[in-house]
Every structure is written in structure tokens, then in C-alpha cells.
Motif scaffolding. Structure first.
Motif, PDB file in Angstrom:
ATOM      1  N   ALA A  14       0.840  -1.205   0.000  1.00  0.00           N
ATOM      2  CA  ALA A  14       0.000   0.000   0.000  1.00  0.00           C
ATOM      3  C   ALA A  14       0.871   1.249   0.000  1.00  0.00           C
ATOM      4  CB  ALA A  14      -0.931  -0.016   1.209  1.00  0.00           C
ATOM      5  N   PHE A  15       1.927   1.247   0.801  1.00  0.00           N
ATOM      6  CA  PHE A  15       2.828   2.395   0.852  1.00  0.00           C
ATOM      7  C   PHE A  15       3.485   2.626  -0.501  1.00  0.00           C
ATOM      8  CE2 PHE A  15       7.145   4.059   1.419  1.00  0.00           C
ATOM      9  CZ  PHE A  15       6.866   5.279   2.018  1.00  0.00           C
ATOM     10  N   ASN A  16       3.990   1.552  -1.121  1.00  0.00           N
ATOM     11  CA  ASN A  16       4.637   1.679  -2.428  1.00  0.00           C
ATOM     12  C   ASN A  16       3.655   2.161  -3.495  1.00  0.00           C
ATOM     13  OD1 ASN A  16       7.099   0.893  -1.408  1.00  0.00           O
ATOM     14  ND2 ASN A  16       6.811  -1.262  -1.916  1.00  0.00           N
ATOM     15  N   THR A  17       2.415   1.708  -3.418  1.00  0.00           N
ATOM     16  CA  THR A  17       1.395   2.165  -4.367  1.00  0.00           C
ATOM     17  C   THR A  17       1.128   3.655  -4.181  1.00  0.00           C
ATOM     18  OG1 THR A  17       0.383  -0.029  -4.368  1.00  0.00           O
ATOM     19  CG2 THR A  17      -0.969   1.796  -5.162  1.00  0.00           C
ATOM     20  N   ARG A  18       1.009   4.097  -2.916  1.00  0.00           N
ATOM     21  CA  ARG A  18       0.796   5.531  -2.656  1.00  0.00           C
ATOM     22  C   ARG A  18       1.972   6.355  -3.161  1.00  0.00           C
ATOM     23  NH1 ARG A  18      -0.988   3.565   2.369  1.00  0.00           N
ATOM     24  NH2 ARG A  18       0.960   4.228   3.336  1.00  0.00           N
ATOM     25  N   GLN A  19       3.190   5.858  -2.951  1.00  0.00           N
ATOM     26  CA  GLN A  19       4.385   6.565  -3.424  1.00  0.00           C
ATOM     27  C   GLN A  19       4.368   6.693  -4.940  1.00  0.00           C
ATOM     28  OE1 GLN A  19       5.520   8.039  -0.625  1.00  0.00           O
ATOM     29  NE2 GLN A  19       7.614   7.568  -1.206  1.00  0.00           N
ATOM     30  N   GLN A  20       3.994   5.620  -5.614  1.00  0.00           N
ATOM     31  CA  GLN A  20       3.964   5.645  -7.077  1.00  0.00           C
ATOM     32  C   GLN A  20       2.907   6.622  -7.574  1.00  0.00           C
ATOM     33  OE1 GLN A  20       3.348   1.827  -8.865  1.00  0.00           O
ATOM     34  NE2 GLN A  20       3.654   2.590 -10.932  1.00  0.00           N
ATOM     35  N   ILE A  21       1.742   6.618  -6.955  1.00  0.00           N
ATOM     36  CA  ILE A  21       0.678   7.552  -7.348  1.00  0.00           C
ATOM     37  C   ILE A  21       1.138   8.990  -7.124  1.00  0.00           C
ATOM     38  CG2 ILE A  21      -1.627   8.382  -6.715  1.00  0.00           C
ATOM     39  CD1 ILE A  21      -2.361   5.412  -6.213  1.00  0.00           C
ATOM     40  N   GLN A  57       4.221  10.130  -7.124  1.00  0.00           N
ATOM     41  CA  GLN A  57       5.230  10.457  -8.136  1.00  0.00           C
ATOM     42  C   GLN A  57       4.573  10.754  -9.480  1.00  0.00           C
ATOM     43  OE1 GLN A  57       7.936   7.155  -8.134  1.00  0.00           O
ATOM     44  NE2 GLN A  57       9.073   7.886  -6.348  1.00  0.00           N
ATOM     45  N   GLU A  58       3.546   9.988  -9.827  1.00  0.00           N
ATOM     46  CA  GLU A  58       2.844  10.229 -11.092  1.00  0.00           C
ATOM     47  C   GLU A  58       2.148  11.580 -11.071  1.00  0.00           C
ATOM     48  OE1 GLU A  58       0.356   6.785 -11.495  1.00  0.00           O
ATOM     49  OE2 GLU A  58       2.025   5.495 -12.090  1.00  0.00           O
ATOM     50  N   LYS A  59       1.564  11.957  -9.920  1.00  0.00           N
ATOM     51  CA  LYS A  59       0.930  13.276  -9.791  1.00  0.00           C
ATOM     52  C   LYS A  59       1.959  14.389  -9.949  1.00  0.00           C
ATOM     53  CE  LYS A  59      -2.918  12.136  -6.700  1.00  0.00           C
ATOM     54  NZ  LYS A  59      -3.483  12.331  -5.354  1.00  0.00           N
ATOM     55  N   GLN A  60       3.110  14.207  -9.307  1.00  0.00           N
ATOM     56  CA  GLN A  60       4.177  15.213  -9.394  1.00  0.00           C
ATOM     57  C   GLN A  60       4.637  15.370 -10.848  1.00  0.00           C
ATOM     58  OE1 GLN A  60       5.989  16.920  -6.883  1.00  0.00           O
ATOM     59  NE2 GLN A  60       4.646  16.265  -5.238  1.00  0.00           N
ATOM     60  N   GLN A  61       4.777  14.253 -11.531  1.00  0.00           N
ATOM     61  CA  GLN A  61       5.205  14.282 -12.929  1.00  0.00           C
ATOM     62  C   GLN A  61       4.179  14.996 -13.793  1.00  0.00           C
ATOM     63  OE1 GLN A  61       8.161  13.395 -13.993  1.00  0.00           O
ATOM     64  NE2 GLN A  61       7.735  13.867 -16.113  1.00  0.00           N
ATOM     65  N   LEU A  62       2.898  14.722 -13.547  1.00  0.00           N
ATOM     66  CA  LEU A  62       1.833  15.376 -14.309  1.00  0.00           C
ATOM     67  C   LEU A  62       1.834  16.880 -14.069  1.00  0.00           C
ATOM     68  CD1 LEU A  62      -0.620  15.098 -16.178  1.00  0.00           C
ATOM     69  CD2 LEU A  62      -2.020  14.728 -14.145  1.00  0.00           C
TER      70      LEU A  62
END
Length: 145
Positions: free
Chosen positions: A78-85, A87-92
Motif C-alpha cells: 500500500a505504501f509503495n502504491t501511494r508513493q507511485q501515485i 510520483q505520477e501526480k508530481q510528474q503530471l
């Protein structure tokens, strides 16, 4: 060279309970075989010195690795999924900022007419326009890396 020949020979020879023999011929060349030479040259049986090449230790090795490297817990997943989400938001957001800066720069490179809050035209000197364009180029470099 001899060691490479031995390894090649051992890889090609099917592993069974057959003996492996080593002997030297009249010209000093070393030979390896699972059969004794026909000329009754003195041989040395070396099977006991070799370890099995095709032994399957993957199950035991896998168990050892599992003991050391445990699988991700549900919390870690769950933590890794939140981190990935995140990072994707930051990239967007970075891509959006980049596109905005490029659009403003494109506008500043052409003919520009500004209006104030009352709708009156603001006259911008060419020097001021170039300064704003330069600042926007720097912003594009920062946002679009």
C-alpha cells in the motif's frame, strides 16, 4: 586450455554413474573419457573428484532466499502504491507547468499586447518584452527538465 576442455567435456557427457578417466597419450596430450583407452595407456579414474553439474538445488536456494528476503507485506504494498501515485501526480504537474511556460514563451516571442485591469492597452517596450521572454525561457528550462 586443458581446464576448458575438461569443462566442455563434462558438460557434454551425460551424467550417470559411469567413471571418468584421464590419460596422457604418446605425444603428451591429455585426454578425458568415460571409456578406457584402447591402447591400454595408464589411466586415472577421476569421477570422485568431480561434483555433479546438473544437481537441482533451486528449491533449497529459493527457500534460503525467502528466509532472507521476505515478500512485501500488505502495508508495504500500500505504501509503495501511494508513493507511485504521488510520483505520477508530481510528474503530471511538472508537465503541466512546462506546457504553460512554453505557451507563455510562445506568446512573448510574437507581437504582444497587454491590457490592464480597466481594459486599457499597456505599451511594452521591445527591451521589456525581450526581458520577459528571457525569464520565460529560464522558466521553461526549469519546468521542462
Amino acid at each position: 586450455m586443458r581446464a576448458a576442455f575438461l569443462v566442455l567435456l563434462l558438460c557434454l557427457t551425460p551424467l550417470s554413474q559411469a567413471a571418468i578417466y584421464r590419460w596422457v597419450d604418446e605425444s603428451g596430450k591429455v585426454h578425458f573419457s568415460d571409456k578406457q583407452p584402447e591402447n591400454n595407456a595408464p589411466t586415472e579414474e577421476i569421477s570422485s573428484e568431480l561434483r555433479p553439474l546438473n544437481s537441482d538445488s533451486s528449491a533449497t536456494e529459493t527457500e534460503k532466499l525467502k528466509a532472507v528476503f521476505q515478500e512485501e507485506t500488505p502495508e508495504e504494498k500500500a505504501f509503495n502504491t501511494r508513493q507511485q501515485i504521488e510520483q505520477e501526480k508530481q510528474q503530471l504537474l511538472k508537465q503541466q507547468d512546462c506546457q504553460k511556460a512554453r505557451n507563455r514563451l510562445s506568446i512573448m516571442r510574437g507581437r504582444v499586447a497587454f491590457e490592464d485591469a480597466e481594459g486599457k492597452e499597456i505599451i511594452l517596450s521591445e527591451e521589456a518584452r525581450q526581458q520577459q521572454a528571457k525569464r520565460l525561457e529560464q522558466q521553461v528550462q526549469i519546468d521542462c527538465r
